[in-house]
Design a protein around this motif. Structure first.
Motif, PDB file in Angstrom:
ATOM      1  N   GLY A  43       0.829  -1.213   0.000  1.00  0.00           N
ATOM      2  CA  GLY A  43       0.000   0.000   0.000  1.00  0.00           C
ATOM      3  C   GLY A  43       0.856   1.252   0.000  1.00  0.00           C
ATOM      4  O   GLY A  43       0.594   2.203  -0.738  1.00  0.00           O
ATOM      5  N   TRP A  44       1.913   1.249   0.804  1.00  0.00           N
ATOM      6  CA  TRP A  44       2.819   2.419   0.844  1.00  0.00           C
ATOM      7  C   TRP A  44       3.454   2.637  -0.532  1.00  0.00           C
ATOM      8  O   TRP A  44       3.555   3.754  -0.999  1.00  0.00           O
ATOM      9  CB  TRP A  44       3.932   2.201   1.887  1.00  0.00           C
ATOM     10  N   PHE A  45       3.875   1.566  -1.157  1.00  0.00           N
ATOM     11  CA  PHE A  45       4.505   1.688  -2.484  1.00  0.00           C
ATOM     12  C   PHE A  45       3.500   2.158  -3.531  1.00  0.00           C
ATOM     13  O   PHE A  45       3.831   2.953  -4.413  1.00  0.00           O
ATOM     14  CB  PHE A  45       5.160   0.366  -2.906  1.00  0.00           C
ATOM     15  N   GLY A  46       2.263   1.655  -3.405  1.00  0.00           N
ATOM     16  CA  GLY A  46       1.206   2.114  -4.323  1.00  0.00           C
ATOM     17  C   GLY A  46       1.036   3.615  -4.212  1.00  0.00           C
ATOM     18  O   GLY A  46       0.956   4.338  -5.220  1.00  0.00           O
ATOM     19  N   GLY A  47       1.016   4.113  -2.966  1.00  0.00           N
ATOM     20  CA  GLY A  47       0.880   5.560  -2.728  1.00  0.00           C
ATOM     21  C   GLY A  47       2.075   6.320  -3.292  1.00  0.00           C
ATOM     22  O   GLY A  47       1.912   7.382  -3.908  1.00  0.00           O
ATOM     23  N   ALA A  48       3.283   5.750  -3.101  1.00  0.00           N
ATOM     24  CA  ALA A  48       4.510   6.428  -3.562  1.00  0.00           C
ATOM     25  C   ALA A  48       4.513   6.575  -5.083  1.00  0.00           C
ATOM     26  O   ALA A  48       4.891   7.635  -5.616  1.00  0.00           O
ATOM     27  CB  ALA A  48       5.730   5.629  -3.106  1.00  0.00           C
ATOM     28  N   ILE A  49       4.085   5.533  -5.767  1.00  0.00           N
ATOM     29  CA  ILE A  49       4.086   5.576  -7.239  1.00  0.00           C
ATOM     30  C   ILE A  49       3.093   6.629  -7.738  1.00  0.00           C
ATOM     31  O   ILE A  49       3.407   7.435  -8.631  1.00  0.00           O
ATOM     32  CB  ILE A  49       3.777   4.164  -7.803  1.00  0.00           C
ATOM     33  N   VAL A  50       1.903   6.641  -7.150  1.00  0.00           N
ATOM     34  CA  VAL A  50       0.902   7.634  -7.553  1.00  0.00           C
ATOM     35  C   VAL A  50       1.400   9.044  -7.222  1.00  0.00           C
ATOM     36  O   VAL A  50       1.258   9.974  -8.020  1.00  0.00           O
ATOM     37  CB  VAL A  50      -0.456   7.333  -6.855  1.00  0.00           C
ATOM     38  N   ALA A  51       2.021   9.192  -6.033  1.00  0.00           N
ATOM     39  CA  ALA A  51       2.520  10.518  -5.634  1.00  0.00           C
ATOM     40  C   ALA A  51       3.570  11.041  -6.625  1.00  0.00           C
ATOM     41  O   ALA A  51       3.635  12.230  -6.893  1.00  0.00           O
ATOM     42  CB  ALA A  51       3.098  10.435  -4.226  1.00  0.00           C
ATOM     43  N   LYS A  52       4.352  10.125  -7.176  1.00  0.00           N
ATOM     44  CA  LYS A  52       5.407  10.577  -8.107  1.00  0.00           C
ATOM     45  C   LYS A  52       4.838  10.898  -9.502  1.00  0.00           C
ATOM     46  O   LYS A  52       5.188  11.887 -10.103  1.00  0.00           O
ATOM     47  CB  LYS A  52       6.491   9.489  -8.212  1.00  0.00           C
ATOM     48  N   TYR A  53       3.953  10.034  -9.988  1.00  0.00           N
ATOM     49  CA  TYR A  53       3.549  10.144 -11.396  1.00  0.00           C
ATOM     50  C   TYR A  53       2.244  10.919 -11.628  1.00  0.00           C
ATOM     51  O   TYR A  53       1.819  11.074 -12.756  1.00  0.00           O
ATOM     52  CB  TYR A  53       3.445   8.741 -12.023  1.00  0.00           C
ATOM     53  N   THR A  54       1.605  11.388 -10.548  1.00  0.00           N
ATOM     54  CA  THR A  54       0.396  12.198 -10.764  1.00  0.00           C
ATOM     55  C   THR A  54       0.831  13.659 -10.885  1.00  0.00           C
ATOM     56  O   THR A  54       1.546  14.177 -10.011  1.00  0.00           O
ATOM     57  CB  THR A  54      -0.588  12.025  -9.587  1.00  0.00           C
ATOM     58  N   SER A  55       0.380  14.294 -11.966  1.00  0.00           N
ATOM     59  CA  SER A  55       0.908  15.622 -12.300  1.00  0.00           C
ATOM     60  C   SER A  55       0.660  16.646 -11.187  1.00  0.00           C
ATOM     61  O   SER A  55       1.534  17.451 -10.869  1.00  0.00           O
ATOM     62  CB  SER A  55       0.296  16.102 -13.619  1.00  0.00           C
ATOM     63  N   PHE A  56      -0.511  16.614 -10.584  1.00  0.00           N
ATOM     64  CA  PHE A  56      -0.776  17.671  -9.574  1.00  0.00           C
ATOM     65  C   PHE A  56      -0.201  17.336  -8.191  1.00  0.00           C
ATOM     66  O   PHE A  56      -0.350  18.116  -7.265  1.00  0.00           O
ATOM     67  CB  PHE A  56      -2.273  17.994  -9.490  1.00  0.00           C
ATOM     68  N   ILE A  57       0.468  16.169  -8.062  1.00  0.00           N
ATOM     69  CA  ILE A  57       1.124  15.855  -6.781  1.00  0.00           C
ATOM     70  C   ILE A  57       2.649  15.962  -6.943  1.00  0.00           C
ATOM     71  O   ILE A  57       3.295  16.772  -6.312  1.00  0.00           O
ATOM     72  CB  ILE A  57       0.731  14.449  -6.263  1.00  0.00           C
TER      73      ILE A  57
END
Lengths: 250, 268
Positions: free
Chosen positions: A157-171
């Motif tokens: 779950g932490w890694f899932g969050g990390a990947i989204v945090a990196k590749y989502t443009s507004f984050i």
């Protein structure tokens, strides 16, 4: 009134089953093969679905957090939010819900079928207590495997969050920054509390599913009804226990 | 199907003497439905007792009391003088039960079904268990089924495996619930022969619940008939051949009357 009596009866018989299974704890070393088989069923076969779901729960948590926090300039705290949410709440609850749906239903179906086919009666006539042979190995396997599943759920779950945090443009938060915040605001106790919750939920689910299976009477239709009841009761139990255990642990 | 003479018998019948059963004023009801009412009889050690009666008369319920699976509403059942319901009775007296459906463990092979009891109770080492299991399978001509699962067996084979499983327990009391139901006449006769030969070879007390008149007349030492929740006949097969009670005669030797069918009478 009748429903209340039925709930109290169910609670009483589940507790009795737990104490009976516990009284045979000394026989566990002799039941190694059954214990390992149950570890495989509860742990290994549940692992892929736990990993997939926790990845996406972590991911969606980061996404929602990012969306909500962008107006407050608090995006850097996404790591701690995902970390704490997964460890303290979503990891254990999700593992327990998956356990109820995937393993609990199978346990109830198997034991109910054995009961209806008189296999449980046959065990009793052989002086082989069902609590010893059918319940104890499953409880012990849940005791060992559920915390392992919860830890894996947290990490994925932490890694899932990390990947989204990196590749989502507004984050756009780098993994180093994400995990640095996660580490800073999380304590070892947070993870431990989550594991205690997972353990309690896991044992509750396995006990409820065993008890409902072993008390099934009738035929194929009743087996189906027992499986449905076991899953529903397990889900209610998880959420009710979640409130009370959280209240104690906070 | 007698035991082959060249094989050493691994069962220790001499160490496990047959036990008697006393059913004393047994009454059982489920809610308002009375199933057994003040039923009393005794089964002597080493005897074959056949309990007959119409469907739904409570024969199987009575058998479940003997093995301690049901609690009486009143009265008691004693096995070797001990209450059948007490956990200690099952620990001290070896009671084998052959269920109507066989009740074989579907997830285990025939071999593992038979080996379960000695493995769980550590009554023998693994080579000893193998010897006992293969001997029991041999007695019942089932050697080829050892590695099969119950789902791969015919109805008659399942019954024989269930008997073999009970035999591995080296029982002092062997209970059969409808052992010949759903079987063809030849297989029914075979099962009857097996029951009688096991009693002779192992001196085990045997209680058989059955509708099978031929089985009762040919292998029983004594027969009981359960009807309307009570025992209405208790006697020998010879007495049963010429029953004096019209109710017993009507049950054992019913006439098929196409002009006045029974079910029409039941409707009116």
């Amino acid at each position: 009134m009748k429903q209340l009596t039925s709930i109290l009866e169910g609670f009483g018989s589940t507790l009795q089953l737990f104490l009976r299974a516990l009284s045979y704890a000394g026989t566990l070393p002799r039941q190694r093969a059954r214990f390992i088989e149950q570890c495989y069923l509860i742990g290994y076969t549940t692992l892929p679905i736990v990993a997939i779901l926790s990845f996406f729960i972590g991911a969606v948590l980061a996404l929602q957090a990012g969306y909500s926090m962008q107006n407050f300039g608090a995006m850097q705290f996404i790591g701690s939010l995902v970390g704490l949410s997964m460890a303290r709440e979503l990891g254990p609850v999700m593992v327990a819900i998956l356990l109820a749906g995937r393993v609990g239903s199978a346990i109830t179906a198997e034991l109910a079928s054995m009961k209806v086919n008189q296999e449980v009666d046959a065990l009793e006539t052989m002086n082989i207590p069902p609590a010893r042979m059918l319940v104890l190995p499953r409880l012990a396997a849940a005791l060992v495997m559920v915390p392992v599943l919860a830890i894996i759920a947290d990490l994925v779950g932490w890694f899932g969050g990390a990947i989204v945090a990196k590749y989502t443009s507004f984050i756009s938060i780098e993994p180093e920054a994400y995990f640095s915040v996660l580490r800073r605001y999380m304590k070892f106790q947070d993870v431990m509390n989550g594991l205690i919750k997972a353990e309690i939920f896991g044992l509750g689910v396995v006990l409820v599913c065993c008890n409902i299976g072993l008390n099934t009477r009738g035929g194929p239709r009743e087996i189906g009804a027992s499986v449905t009841r076991a899953v529903v009761v397990s889900l209610i139990l998880i959420l009710v226990l979640d409130y009370f255990v959280t209240k104690v642990l906070i | 199907m007698p035991c082959s003479s060249h094989t050493r018998n691994p069962f220790t019948a001499a160490e496990t003497p047959a036990v008697g059963v006393n059913v004393e004023h047994l009454t059982k009801s489920f809610g308002s439905h009375l199933v057994l009412q003040d039923v009393s009889f005794a089964v002597e050690p080493g005897e074959i007792f056949v309990l007959m009666g119409p469907s739904g008369s409570g024969k199987s319920v009575l058998l479940r009391h003997v093995v301690g699976l049901e609690a009486p509403s009143s009265g008691r059942v004693l096995v070797n003088g001990k209450d059948a319901l007490a956990a200690q009775t099952r620990e001290h007296e070896r009671i084998g039960m052959v269920f109507q459906s066989g009740a074989l463990f579907n997830s285990l092979t025939v071999y593992d079904n038979l080996a379960l009891y000695p493995r769980e109770h550590h009554t023998a080492t693994e080579p000893g268990i193998r010897e006992k299991v293969m001997h029991a399978l041999q007695i019942l001509s089932l050697e080829d089924t050892a590695q099969k699962f119950p789902s791969e067996l015919s109805g008659g084979m399942k019954k024989r495996v269930a008997i073999a499983r009970a035999l591995v327990m080296e029982p002092q009391l062997l209970l059969y619930d409808e052992p010949t139901s759903e079987l063809d006449p030849v297989m029914s006769a075979t099962i009857s022969e097996i029951i009688a030969s096991l009693k002779d070879e192992y001196h085990v007390t045997t209680i058989v619940v059955s509708h099978d008149r031929e089985l009762a007349l040919n292998i029983a030492d004594r027969v009981g008939i359960l009807m309307d929740s009570r025992i209405i006949f208790l006697g020998t097969p010879a007495e049963l051949r010429e029953p004096k009670d019209p109710q017993v005669a009507g049950f054992l030797y019913p006439k098929i009357d196409l002009k006045h069918p029974r079910f029409k009478k039941l409707e009116t």
